[in-house]
Design a protein around this motif. Structure first.
Motif, short mmCIF file in Angstrom:
data_model
loop_
_atom_site.label_atom_id
_atom_site.label_comp_id
_atom_site.label_asym_id
_atom_site.label_seq_id
_atom_site.Cartn_x
_atom_site.Cartn_y
_atom_site.Cartn_z
N ALA A 4 0.85 -1.16 -0.02
CA ALA A 4 -0.01 -0.04 -0.11
C ALA A 4 0.84 1.25 0.02
CB ALA A 4 -0.76 0.03 1.14
N VAL A 5 1.78 1.24 0.79
CA VAL A 5 2.85 2.40 0.71
C VAL A 5 3.45 2.36 -0.59
CG1 VAL A 5 5.26 3.39 1.85
CG2 VAL A 5 3.25 2.33 3.44
N ASN A 6 4.01 1.24 -0.98
CA ASN A 6 4.43 1.68 -2.52
C ASN A 6 3.67 2.19 -3.43
OD1 ASN A 6 7.20 0.64 -1.58
ND2 ASN A 6 6.75 -1.37 -2.10
N ASN A 7 2.53 1.53 -3.40
CA ASN A 7 1.36 2.14 -4.47
C ASN A 7 1.10 3.59 -4.25
OD1 ASN A 7 1.30 -0.49 -5.53
ND2 ASN A 7 -0.42 -0.95 -4.40
N LEU A 8 0.97 3.96 -3.07
CA LEU A 8 0.87 5.39 -2.55
C LEU A 8 1.96 6.29 -3.14
CD1 LEU A 8 -0.90 7.83 -1.40
CD2 LEU A 8 0.35 7.27 0.50
N PHE A 9 3.17 6.16 -2.97
CA PHE A 9 4.59 6.48 -3.47
C PHE A 9 4.48 6.56 -5.09
CE2 PHE A 9 8.84 6.77 -4.93
CZ PHE A 9 9.28 7.85 -4.67
N VAL A 10 4.08 5.62 -5.73
CA VAL A 10 3.86 5.60 -7.12
C VAL A 10 2.95 6.80 -7.80
CG1 VAL A 10 3.34 4.19 -9.30
CG2 VAL A 10 5.02 3.46 -7.53
N LYS A 11 1.96 6.61 -7.10
CA LYS A 11 0.62 7.69 -7.43
C LYS A 11 1.26 9.09 -7.05
CE LYS A 11 -3.29 4.61 -6.42
NZ LYS A 11 -4.29 4.19 -5.64
N MET A 12 2.08 9.26 -6.04
CA MET A 12 2.44 10.59 -5.68
C MET A 12 3.63 11.02 -6.82
SD MET A 12 2.66 10.69 -1.24
CE MET A 12 4.31 10.70 -1.54
N MET A 13 4.32 9.98 -7.30
CA MET A 13 5.48 10.48 -8.01
C MET A 13 4.89 10.68 -9.62
SD MET A 13 8.34 10.58 -6.80
CE MET A 13 7.06 11.70 -5.33
N LYS A 14 3.90 10.00 -9.79
CA LYS A 14 3.15 10.36 -11.06
C LYS A 14 2.40 11.81 -11.22
CE LYS A 14 -0.12 8.68 -13.97
NZ LYS A 14 -1.56 7.81 -14.29
N ILE A 15 1.99 12.13 -10.02
CA ILE A 15 1.31 13.58 -9.76
C ILE A 15 2.62 14.60 -9.91
CG2 ILE A 15 0.34 15.38 -8.32
CD1 ILE A 15 -1.55 12.81 -7.46
N GLU A 105 14.33 4.15 -24.57
CA GLU A 105 12.75 3.79 -24.58
C GLU A 105 11.91 4.36 -23.70
OE1 GLU A 105 12.00 -0.34 -22.37
OE2 GLU A 105 13.95 -0.61 -23.29
N ASP A 106 10.70 4.61 -23.67
CA ASP A 106 9.97 5.45 -22.49
C ASP A 106 9.87 4.94 -21.46
OD1 ASP A 106 9.21 7.31 -24.55
OD2 ASP A 106 7.43 6.13 -25.28
N PHE A 107 9.87 5.42 -20.12
CA PHE A 107 9.82 4.68 -18.87
C PHE A 107 9.04 5.67 -18.08
CE2 PHE A 107 13.62 7.72 -18.53
CZ PHE A 107 13.41 7.89 -17.21
N THR A 108 8.72 4.94 -17.02
CA THR A 108 7.74 5.82 -15.95
C THR A 108 8.88 5.97 -14.77
OG1 THR A 108 5.82 5.11 -16.72
CG2 THR A 108 5.69 6.14 -14.45
N PRO A 109 9.39 7.35 -14.51
CA PRO A 109 10.02 7.38 -13.40
C PRO A 109 9.41 7.25 -11.96
CG PRO A 109 9.46 9.34 -14.26
CD PRO A 109 8.80 8.52 -15.19
N PHE A 110 10.45 6.86 -10.78
CA PHE A 110 9.86 6.47 -9.72
C PHE A 110 9.26 5.24 -9.58
CE2 PHE A 110 10.74 11.22 -10.01
CZ PHE A 110 11.92 11.20 -9.33
#
Length: 139
Positions: A4-15, A105-110
């Motif tokens: 859950a913490v990792n998923n939240l971090f990924v969402k925050m970094m996307k923003i 190639e394209d990548f999603t950071p964080f």
């Protein structure tokens, strides 16, 4: 919990990335402290600067050396003392300077995937940035 913490971090970094994309389109700059903290001596740069630099590869990096702030902010106090800080700006670091770390190639950071696959590239960029900053600070 960890997931859950990792998923939240990924969402925050996307923003974070989306906001900075919008900011760049408006002609704004991004200001990053690559060490992640203040210190009396230059620390190793964190790989996040590499992720941002390689994702926003068309934008140069301006290394800035900051000397003397440790005397203004001793310890953990948030209040500054009176004094002088010396800032020196170095030469721009461009995509050409970072070609050896380029990701083709394209990548999603964080994301865990990007960090697992290109972590050495991200850290390599951080090391280049820190070398340039080290040239700008007082011994």
């Amino acid at each position: 919990y960890v997931e859950a913490v990792n998923n939240l971090f990924v969402k925050m970094m996307k923003i974070f990335v989306e906001l900075h994309s919008q900011s760049f389109k408006k002609g704004r700059d991004l200001f990053i402290f690559p060490e992640g903290t203040r210190s009396k001596t230059l620390l190793k740069g964190r790989p996040g600067i590499g992720q941002i630099a390689l994702y926003f590869k068309d934008y140069p990096i301006l290394p800035i050396g900051c000397s003397g702030s440790d005397k203004l902010y001793p310890g953990s106090s948030p209040f500054a003392k009176k004094g002088r800080v010396l800032l020196r700006c170095g030469d721009l670091i461009t995509g050409k300077d970072l070609e050896q770390f380029a990701i083709g190639e394209d990548f999603t950071p964080f994301t865990p995937e990007a960090e697992a696959k290109w972590g050495a590239n991200f850290q390599g960029v951080a090391d280049v940035v820190m070398e340039r900053i080290n040239e700008l600070i007082e011994p």
